[in-house]
Design a protein around this motif. Structure first.
Motif: not given
Ligand code: PLP
Length: 387
Positions: A129-140, A163-170
């Motif tokens: 029951x915890x709030x969960x926010x997952x960041x993900x590149x737009x391309x991924x 931003x950037x390459x819209x992948x994991x590192x961003x």
């Protein structure tokens, strides 16, 4: 233990916490408390009860009879593919969610590339029951639509990063920014044995259950333990309790992609050099002026330009042998397992299976392959490869 992290957060030359000043309080809080919490009796009791009844542990150590006959040795599969959610990643996310609760954090953030870590995080958050926010590149997000749907169904918010390459590192950069701004109520779950100290050790301790179980399930010691390596969490989980048993050969298999002589590979230890990636000193694939090289692998989970610092150390002190296999070798190994054993493996795990082709055996050898996940998520790749 001889190979454990030191007080400064290093494994030999590797590891540490190369982080912005603003992140020091978050990291310090985690570092000063995680070992104590992991070793607390009530914590251990809650985690092991959930690992048993929710995840389905211990996972079987299965003697693969037809595969063994095919190779002329004794081959055992550690069935992490049978874990709830289909891979070993839940061992880590569940442990870190329980840790977050002990730290009074009600909000969880994570970043994900292929989406597997995001799904495992969303699962553990739903359970507690915890709030969960997952960041993900737009391309991924575009490339990994089924996992994005899974995360949303499980109640997580998937935040696209443009931003950037819209992948994991961003996505990683955004997650770190969030953590800096929300230190009081937020825990950041990293998905492999990478990132700043203490994450590599935290994730190692949570995945070490794999080798603890193998030791209990086996008569005597294996001669070899083989696992695939992306960031290195399933591999270190399978190796950890054998590190001081020097007679056991430990082999990490990286993704060779189209081959280490091409520019389409993800074999960090074959191609990389020393440098800092995701806030820790390790090996990474980089150009001579320090630009990270875009990796390639047929398997999204191994498509990472770095490797955890403990693996860098184990490579340099030669305790673990690191090899690599190509996309095609992994596909062939997957087909072999499907037809000889009736198991459809994850493409990542197929890299470990493919290493069997490179070994020479004694008939008494006992080889454990860590089957890190199942292949449901890879159906379209398998179907395309077959036509
Ligand atoms: C994510 C993943 C991997 C790679 O991650 P490691 O941290 O190297 O274990 C391997 N296998 C499966 C099935 C995965 O989902």
């Amino acid at each position: 233990m001889k190979y454990d992290v030191d007080e400064q957060g290093f494994y030999g030359d590797f590891g540490g916490a190369f982080i912005p000043e603003m992140l020091h309080p978050n990291i310090q809080e985690l570092k000063s408390s995680y070992r104590k919490i992991l070793n607390d009796d009530a914590f251990k009791k809650e985690l092991s009860s959930l690992l048993k009844d929710y995840v389905g542990r211990p996972t079987p150590l299965y003697f693969a009879k037809r595969l063994s006959e095919h190779y002329g040795a004794n081959i055992y599969l550690k069935r992490e593919d049978l874990c709830h959610t289909g891979a070993h990643k839940i061992n880590n996310t569940l442990g870190q969610v329980l840790l977050a609760q002990r730290l009074n954090k009600s909000r969880i953030i994570a970043e994900t590339g292929a989406g597997q870590h995001g799904v495992a995080t969303a699962t553990a958050c739903a359970l507690k029951g915890l709030e969960c926010i997952v960041y993900m590149g737009a391309k991924d997000i575009e490339r990994q639509a089924p996992n994005v749907s899974r995360m949303k169904m499980l109640g997580a918010e998937v935040r696209p990063v443009h931003s950037g390459s819209k992948t994991l590192k961003d996505a990683t950069n955004e997650a770190i920014r969030d953590w800096i701004n929300n230190q009081d109520d937020t825990h950041y779950i990293i998905g492999s044995v990478v990132g700043p100290d203490p994450y590599p050790d935290l994730v190692t301790q949570l995945q070490a259950i794999i080798s603890e179980e193998i030791k209990n399930q086996m008569d005597g010691l294996p001669t070899h333990v083989v696992a695939c390596v992306g960031g290195g969490s399933n591999a270190i989980g399978a190796f950890y309790h054998f590190l001081e048993d020097e007679t056991v050969d430990l082999i990490g298999v990286e993704a060779g992609g189209l081959g280490v002589k091409t520019d389409k590979s993800a074999a960090t230890l074959a191609l990389g050099s020393r440098g800092v990636l995701h806030a820790s000193m390790s090996y990474l694939m980089q150009t001579s002026d320090g630009q990270v090289i875009e990796p390639h692998s047929i398997s999204a989970g191994l498509d990472y330009p770095g490797i955890g610092p403990l693996h860098a150390h184990l490579h340099d002190c030669k305790r673990v042998l690191y090899s690599n296999v190509t996309d095609q070798e992994a596909l062939d190994a997957a087909n072999r397992l499907m037809q000889l054993e009736g198991i459809i493996p994850a493409l990542e795990s197929s890299h470990a299976l493919a290493y069997l082709e490179k070994m020479t055996f004694n008939s008494t050898d006992k080889i454990v392959i860590n089957l890190s996940g199942r292949g449901d998520k890879d159906m379209s790749t398998y179907i395309n490869a077959a036509t």
